[in-house]
Design a protein around this motif. Structure first.
Motif, short mmCIF file in Angstrom:
data_model
loop_
_atom_site.label_atom_id
_atom_site.label_comp_id
_atom_site.label_asym_id
_atom_site.label_seq_id
_atom_site.Cartn_x
_atom_site.Cartn_y
_atom_site.Cartn_z
N THR A 172 0.86 -1.19 0.00
CA THR A 172 0.00 0.00 0.00
C THR A 172 0.89 1.24 0.00
N PRO A 173 0.75 2.11 -1.00
CA PRO A 173 1.60 3.31 -1.05
C PRO A 173 1.35 4.20 0.16
N ILE A 174 2.40 4.92 0.58
CA ILE A 174 2.27 5.75 1.77
C ILE A 174 1.31 6.91 1.55
N ASP A 175 1.22 7.43 0.31
CA ASP A 175 0.30 8.54 0.09
C ASP A 175 -1.15 8.10 0.28
N MET A 176 -1.44 6.82 -0.04
CA MET A 176 -2.78 6.30 0.19
C MET A 176 -3.05 6.15 1.69
N LEU A 177 -2.03 5.72 2.45
CA LEU A 177 -2.19 5.58 3.89
C LEU A 177 -2.40 6.94 4.54
N VAL A 178 -1.65 7.95 4.08
CA VAL A 178 -1.81 9.30 4.62
C VAL A 178 -3.23 9.79 4.42
N GLN A 179 -3.77 9.53 3.23
CA GLN A 179 -5.13 9.98 2.92
C GLN A 179 -6.16 9.23 3.77
N GLN A 180 -5.98 7.91 3.90
CA GLN A 180 -6.94 7.11 4.66
C GLN A 180 -6.92 7.43 6.15
N MET A 181 -5.74 7.67 6.69
CA MET A 181 -5.60 7.85 8.14
C MET A 181 -5.79 9.30 8.58
N GLY A 182 -5.71 10.23 7.64
CA GLY A 182 -5.80 11.63 8.00
C GLY A 182 -4.58 12.11 8.78
N LEU A 183 -3.41 11.55 8.45
CA LEU A 183 -2.17 11.90 9.14
C LEU A 183 -1.28 12.72 8.21
N SER A 184 -0.29 13.42 8.79
CA SER A 184 0.74 14.04 7.97
C SER A 184 1.70 12.95 7.49
N VAL A 185 2.48 13.25 6.46
CA VAL A 185 3.44 12.27 5.95
C VAL A 185 4.43 11.87 7.04
N SER A 186 4.95 12.87 7.77
CA SER A 186 5.94 12.59 8.81
C SER A 186 5.36 11.72 9.91
N GLU A 187 4.13 12.01 10.34
CA GLU A 187 3.50 11.24 11.41
C GLU A 187 3.24 9.81 10.95
N CYS A 188 2.80 9.67 9.71
CA CYS A 188 2.55 8.33 9.18
C CYS A 188 3.84 7.53 9.09
N GLN A 189 4.92 8.17 8.63
CA GLN A 189 6.21 7.48 8.53
C GLN A 189 6.72 7.07 9.91
N GLN A 190 6.53 7.94 10.89
CA GLN A 190 6.99 7.63 12.24
C GLN A 190 6.26 6.41 12.80
N ARG A 191 4.95 6.33 12.59
CA ARG A 191 4.19 5.20 13.12
C ARG A 191 4.49 3.92 12.35
N LEU A 192 4.72 4.05 11.05
CA LEU A 192 5.13 2.87 10.29
C LEU A 192 6.47 2.35 10.78
N LEU A 193 7.38 3.27 11.10
CA LEU A 193 8.68 2.86 11.60
C LEU A 193 8.55 2.11 12.92
N MET A 194 7.68 2.58 13.80
CA MET A 194 7.46 1.88 15.07
C MET A 194 6.95 0.46 14.82
N LEU A 195 6.02 0.34 13.88
CA LEU A 195 5.50 -0.99 13.55
C LEU A 195 6.56 -1.86 12.90
N GLU A 196 7.43 -1.25 12.08
CA GLU A 196 8.50 -2.01 11.43
C GLU A 196 9.48 -2.54 12.47
N LEU A 197 9.83 -1.71 13.46
CA LEU A 197 10.75 -2.15 14.50
C LEU A 197 10.14 -3.25 15.35
N ASP A 198 8.82 -3.29 15.43
CA ASP A 198 8.14 -4.36 16.16
C ASP A 198 7.95 -5.62 15.32
N GLY A 199 8.39 -5.57 14.06
CA GLY A 199 8.24 -6.72 13.18
C GLY A 199 6.84 -6.92 12.66
#
Length: 381
Positions: A338-365
């Motif tokens: 799923t492209p990040i721009d689609m996630l930003v639109q669906q979640m109503g988040l800024s790009v930076s906030e979305c990337q930060q939360r994805l990173l947290m999930l990535e570090l959790d595997g």
């Protein structure tokens, strides 16, 4: 001297970082002392700029940087007379004359530890890089690296995800994304609290092979010590290790298996005198001679379980009452990218906030980045 004057000095013909540092050490008065000490061609160029800047080629470098500074927030030009200039760089024989900066200058206030290593770490190496970076961040340290693929990027992502500080020194302009795969990390370092991008090259400068060894001297020069996580016998990380020793800084290395090709460079460093590291306490103990000027205060150096014994996600700040957006973000992902721009639109988040939360999930595997976007690796919580 002000920013314009340092920019003019940086652009002088026939000069370089070493010659300018030698001149600065003589503490000449500005501008007459400089004019008397400079070689004739550089002195003539400076004299013309001082008298008629509109006719001087040096003025173009000044104007371009001033325009760049005004176009966006969090842009800075650092020089020896700037209040945020890192004094450790003045100990180098060839410190940069100026540094273009994008991000949070408070990152320079924390003691720095360089973390470097192979661009192709093993899963164990990546885990070590994440764990050490998180614990360093929790203890008030700044992780300094070069935003390269592999250990560099893993460590810097983990430090930011832990709410800590990280500085990336680039072998290109601070506005140039290199490597391209680290576009999201580049944005985080330039926009998140505690993140900072630095370069001795003007904005717009493309990456070139010759720039990276010189970039490494700034990475190690900003740091009290350098930790090599994983490295092959001919790894570029060994260049950073040599520079750290030449600069009088501490060198640390993680031990690895005799059968791990990516650990042979570290084993070589340990044979030749690098300090063997098992956890962050080993690093802090070796750097006590920097007290009190550079190390965090006593209340920051609280007892923390060694990184090697921590779960990899233990130091990452977890959402509390605000956990629902992370749940929704994870639920929005599936096996197809799923492209990040689609996630930003669906979640109503800024790009930076979305990337930060994805990173947290990535570090959790929980998630991973693949060609075309992000995928879910595990079921939702």
């Amino acid at each position: 001297m002000d920013a314009k004057e340092w920019l003019a000095v940086n652009a002088l013909p026939g000069m370089g970082a070493t010659r300018i540092a030698q001149l600065v050490a003589r503490k000449p008065q500005w501008p007459q002392g400089w004019l008397a000490a400079l070689p004739s061609n550089a002195a003539n160029a400076l004299r013309l700029w001082l008298a008629q800047p509109e006719r001087s080629p040096l003025q173009q470098a000044v104007d371009e940087t001033l325009a760049w500074l005004q176009k966006a927030p969090r842009r800075h030009l650092l020089h020896r007379d700037h209040p945020a200039w890192p004094a450790l760089l003045n100990q180098l024989p060839d410190p940069p004359v100026v540094l273009w900066a994008q991000g949070d200058l408070s990152a320079l206030e924390s003691p720095g530890l360089a973390m470097v290593g192979t661009r192709r770490p093993t899963s164990e190496g990546s885990g070590h890089a994440q764990a050490f970076a998180r614990e360093l961040a929790n203890r008030g340290w700044c992780v300094v690296s070069g935003m390269a693929l592999g250990v560099d990027g893993v460590a810097q992502r983990a430090a930011l995800a832990a709410g800590g500080r990280s500085i990336a020194v680039l072998g290109c302009g601070v506005d140039v994304v290199y490597p391209a795969r680290h576009r999201d990390l580049h944005e985080q370092l330039g926009s998140l609290p505690g993140g900072l991008l630095l370069s001795e090259h003007p904005p717009g400068t493309i990456a070139r092979p010759a720039f990276f060894p010189r970039r490494n001297r700034i990475v190690t020069g900003l740091s009290l010590g350098t930790l090599v996580v994983e490295a092959t016998e001919k790894s570029g990380s060994l260049v950073s290790a040599r520079l750290a020793l030449e600069q009088g800084r501490e060198l640390f290395a993680l031990p690895g298996s005799l059968h791990n090709v990516q650990a042979r460079g570290c084993l070589q460093l340990l044979r030749t005198g690098a300090t063997l590291v098992r956890h962050v306490d080993d690093i802090v103990e070796e750097l006590q001679h920097w007290v009190p000027h550079y190390l965090p205060t006593a209340h920051t150096l609280s007892s923390v379980e060694p990184a090697s014994a921590q779960p990899l996600a233990s130091s990452v700040k977890q959402p509390d009452a605000d956990s629902q957006p992370v749940d929704r973000l994870l639920n929005a992902l599936g096996p197809a990218p799923t492209p990040i721009d689609m996630l930003v639109q669906q979640m109503g988040l800024s790009v930076s906030e979305c990337q930060q939360r994805l990173l947290m999930l990535e570090l959790d595997g929980k998630v991973a980045q693949q060609a075309g976007g992000w995928v879910r690796l595990a079921a939702p919580w």
